[in-house]
Design an enzyme around this catalytic site. Structure first.
Site, PDB file in Angstrom:
ATOM      1  N   GLU A 106     -18.276  17.207   3.832  1.00 35.39           N
ATOM      2  CA  GLU A 106     -17.480  17.676   2.416  1.00 35.39           C
ATOM      3  C   GLU A 106     -17.754  18.197   1.908  1.00 35.39           C
ATOM      4  O   GLU A 106     -17.989  18.569   0.506  1.00 35.39           O
ATOM      5  CB  GLU A 106     -15.745  17.139   2.671  1.00 35.39           C
ATOM      6  CG  GLU A 106     -14.553  17.897   3.886  1.00 35.39           C
ATOM      7  CD  GLU A 106     -13.659  17.229   4.108  1.00 35.39           C
ATOM      8  OE1 GLU A 106     -12.617  17.757   4.329  1.00 35.39           O
ATOM      9  OE2 GLU A 106     -12.941  15.794   3.636  1.00 35.39           O
ATOM     10  N   GLY A 115       0.593  -0.987  -0.070  1.00 31.06           N
ATOM     11  CA  GLY A 115       0.008  -0.240   0.295  1.00 31.06           C
ATOM     12  C   GLY A 115       0.747   1.665  -0.254  1.00 31.06           C
ATOM     13  O   GLY A 115       1.840   1.325   1.549  1.00 31.06           O
ATOM     14  N   VAL A 159      -2.558  -7.870  -4.290  1.00 33.51           N
ATOM     15  CA  VAL A 159      -1.196  -8.940  -3.316  1.00 33.51           C
ATOM     16  C   VAL A 159      -2.767  -9.584  -2.424  1.00 33.51           C
ATOM     17  O   VAL A 159      -3.888  -9.332  -2.841  1.00 33.51           O
ATOM     18  CB  VAL A 159      -0.546  -8.695  -2.010  1.00 33.51           C
ATOM     19  CG1 VAL A 159      -0.399  -9.525  -1.080  1.00 33.51           C
ATOM     20  CG2 VAL A 159       0.277  -7.802  -2.293  1.00 33.51           C
ATOM     21  N   GLY A 218      -0.433   4.786   0.283  1.00 32.32           N
ATOM     22  CA  GLY A 218      -0.993   5.443   1.136  1.00 32.32           C
ATOM     23  C   GLY A 218       0.000   6.633   1.881  1.00 32.32           C
ATOM     24  O   GLY A 218       1.002   6.032   1.732  1.00 32.32           O
ATOM     25  N   ALA A 256      -4.297  10.727   8.586  1.00 32.45           N
ATOM     26  CA  ALA A 256      -2.985  10.549   7.596  1.00 32.45           C
ATOM     27  C   ALA A 256      -1.446  10.418   8.540  1.00 32.45           C
ATOM     28  O   ALA A 256      -1.058   9.613   8.883  1.00 32.45           O
ATOM     29  CB  ALA A 256      -2.795  11.227   6.283  1.00 32.45           C
ATOM     30  N   ASP A 305      -5.536   3.472   8.611  1.00 32.09           N
ATOM     31  CA  ASP A 305      -6.589   2.629   8.963  1.00 32.09           C
ATOM     32  C   ASP A 305      -7.252   1.501   8.723  1.00 32.09           C
ATOM     33  O   ASP A 305      -8.170   1.090   8.468  1.00 32.09           O
ATOM     34  CB  ASP A 305      -7.846   4.333   8.222  1.00 32.09           C
ATOM     35  CG  ASP A 305      -7.567   3.808   6.781  1.00 32.09           C
ATOM     36  OD1 ASP A 305      -6.793   2.977   6.607  1.00 32.09           O
ATOM     37  OD2 ASP A 305      -7.897   4.874   6.091  1.00 32.09           O
TER      38      ASP A 305
END
Lengths: 424, 424
Positions: B172, B12, B80, B14, B317, B301
């Site tokens: 948002e 990942g 994966v 991120g 984040a 997360d």
């Protein structure tokens, strides 16, 4: 919409369609622009999206935004299924639409000479979706080459590019791929050796850019070869299969086969029931109208015309724009019945770019090549982009690209889609 | 790759995965970063792509480009499939990959509480593809409303928006849609009346942004209502069907149902065969490792931890980045066997934007709202984007957007895909 005013329906929001709508802006007609995409595409730069130099948003603009100033114009996002010229009505994917005047500017798509099954092995480049798919195909093959660099065969397949078609699009794609492959993108693939990358440009004719002067064709071939592109002429494609192109002049393997040969005008024109040429273009009257209907016009690269000067009108943006303005004037001034002055194409020249600081341009008898031609090309295209808010962005992208040699938009959006591609 | 060095595989790319790779840059290990996308996504701004304020390229950057400076790092574009912790090997969609250390940062996806069939009626927002699909859905419904403005029912359906979920993403999205619907995009749809546009934000709790202080929840609700968003609380969704959401508190019809409720960690974690919480997150040890394996870590997360301060680490984040650096340090200093100092989350606060010049922010006990919070939000996000060449572009986009009130990226790419959608 007041139905008292005549309704002019424009099919297609390319250069021709948009120019017609703009030319009719302050006239006493109601205008409807219909397109199956919501954006106008600046096609001359599409190859830069396909090669990850520009982002889709840099060369596309919503039709509604472009025509926002046109108070007499309505924009419809839909596909036209067929044309009923007798009753002056269009059949849409959802409903019908009547017209008093019809301007058809549907453009064309790449064609496979009747072998549509070739498309999945050799995608072409006409719209944003094509460009995104091509970009992802190229990036994914670099990924595979990097991942399987020990597997000679895989590696070779994924570091080879075969472009079919030596017209402007093929030349521009070959040049752009040579640049990204050799310079920009490679920085991100440490295991790929620049020397291993093979780029082949195949054409059936005995020279590139046949519509240009021989000297420019020759220059283009040499310039591409200097950039590492192998130009293979007199090679007519006999068949295309997964990762292989077979010609009368040898077979070429690559996981990146790109189709830039041959176009066919929109199939919508078949429903007009009027005479078409071999590539599906309507043989229009000298006033761009179709046989027997002085209120239906076909403009741009969907039409074929030998103009009043005895010259064949080329299928390029300037011609489409001139035809659009000519037809808009006929309609605005209601010259529907009196004798019409035939359309004359004013040749403003044509140009193709080969790479950084390399291009060819031809304005009637005048010929330009190299840096000067490239500067002309850049200027003309920037001016063309004038209606786009993206103009500034495109320039900054270019500048950035120039300074850093880093491609601006190497994104793969649809892992889902492409996972499927991988399986198939 | 010298196999003498231990291989750290990071799943990942991120915020967590990339931070781990960067933290391991100059250490004595070989790093492999594997992701099924080729780009890092700046997720905090994804909703702006979904609402056509930014282009995909503005908030995404190829992983290879971000990690270009990491000489000890290899990037692999692949999925994966499963994790074999006994034998320290990953099964990939194509091949296997062994590891000495494994850092799992696969993130999460929106979840439908087991009702996956809801997704096609109420898309969620996690990756670029989601954002592009959502953007196209919104734009197409405006097109339909404009085209069918005489058909009251069609018109109402296509000018209604229902957002499920009152967390940061829902808030948002609601705010952004209120702005584009009321101001920017409407300019292009003369037949749509701004007053007719209905935006409903639904949540099961008794307030929005439950993870924030009550006063900020209250402010957020009022601010959204001023922007024309109807906030509907204490409404638990019972079912979602085409164009309708059914709650214990009434039914809501709309052709734009957006899902911003509930996440589930990557299904990959199920193959770890270790304890997960209700939303699929791994219950990690105080050192972020998994039960019984001090060489396998889960961060971001995708993990659940009550840290040494007794606080639940939030799935944002900054937390992922802190965990990444913590784990990278454990690995670099080979603290694999000696007792490890447990991870402590340093709360740098959290913030959500509501609209132009409206946001809420909370840093431990401190609370900010309105313009100040919004400035903080803008600054923090610009600083976050520091690794992106796009930073400048994002700022110019914003400026442009601000000055002209014109959305920067109202493009519909895939007429093909969406034609299908229309049929289905």
């Amino acid at each position: 919409m007041q139905l008292s005013k005549p309704r002019v329906v424009i099919v297609g929001a390319g250069f021709g369609g948009l120019s017609a709508a703009k030319a009719l802006k302050n006239t006493d007609v109601d205008v409807v622009v219909i397109d199956k995409n919501n954006h106008h595409l600046f096609q001359p730069l599409l190859y830069q999206v396909a090669t990850a130099a520009l982002s889709p948003g840099d060369i596309a603009q919503p039709i509604r935004t472009v025509l926002r100033g046109n108070k007499n114009t309505q924009v419809i996002l839909e596909e036209v299924i067929s044309i009923d010229k007798e009753n002056s009505v269009l059949k849409l994917s959802n409903g019908k639409l009547e017209f008093d005047y019809l301007i058809l500017a549907p453009g064309n798509r790449h064609s496979y000479f009747g072998n549509d099954d070739w498309e999945k092995y050799a995608p072409g480049l006409k719209d944003l979706n094509d460009a995104i798919i091509m970009r992802e195909k190229i990036l994914r093959s670099f990924e595979r080459a990097e991942r399987n660099y020990k597997n000679k065969e895989e590696y070779k397949l994924n570091t080879s590019f075969v472009i079919v078609g030596g017209g402007p699009t093929g030349v521009e794609l070959a040049g752009a791929i040579a640049e990204i492959a050799r310079k920009t993108i490679l920085k991100d693939y440490p295991l790929i050796n620049a020397k291993d990358i093979s780029i082949k440009l195949i054409d059936g004719a005995d020279r590139l850019l046949v519509q240009y002067d021989k000297s420019l064709s020759k220059y283009t071939k040499t310039a591409l070869e200097k950039m590492g592109v192998e130009v293979i002429l007199n090679s007519v494609v006999q068949s295309v299969d997964e990762n292989i192109v077979i010609t009368n002049n040898g077979e070429f393997e690559s996981s990146n086969i790109i189709w830039a040969a041959g176009n066919r005008a929109s199939p919508l024109l078949d429903t007009l029931d009027t005479e078409l040429d071999r590539s599906g273009r309507v043989l229009v009257n000298p006033d761009m109208s179709i046989e027997g209907y002085d209120n239906i016009f076909v403009i741009g690269d969907a039409s074929f015309l030998v103009d009043a000067n005895g010259k064949t009108v080329p299928g390029i943006a300037p011609a489409a724009i001139q035809q659009a303005r000519y037809v808009a004037d006929l309609i605005a001034s209601r010259k529907s019945l009196e004798p019409r002055k035939p359309f004359k194409y004013l040749d403003k020249g044509s140009m193709a770019t080969i790479g950084r600081a390399k291009a060819v341009a031809q304005v009637s008898k005048l010929k330009f090549k190299g840096f000067i031609a490239w500067m002309m090309w850049g200027l003309v295209h920037i001016m063309f982009l004038i209606d786009f808010r993206n103009r500034l962005k495109v320039m900054t992208e270019w500048l950035w690209y120039y300074v850093t040699f880093k491609p601006g938009a190497s994104l793969i959006f649809h892992n889902k889609t492409t996972e499927k591609e991988k399986v198939s």
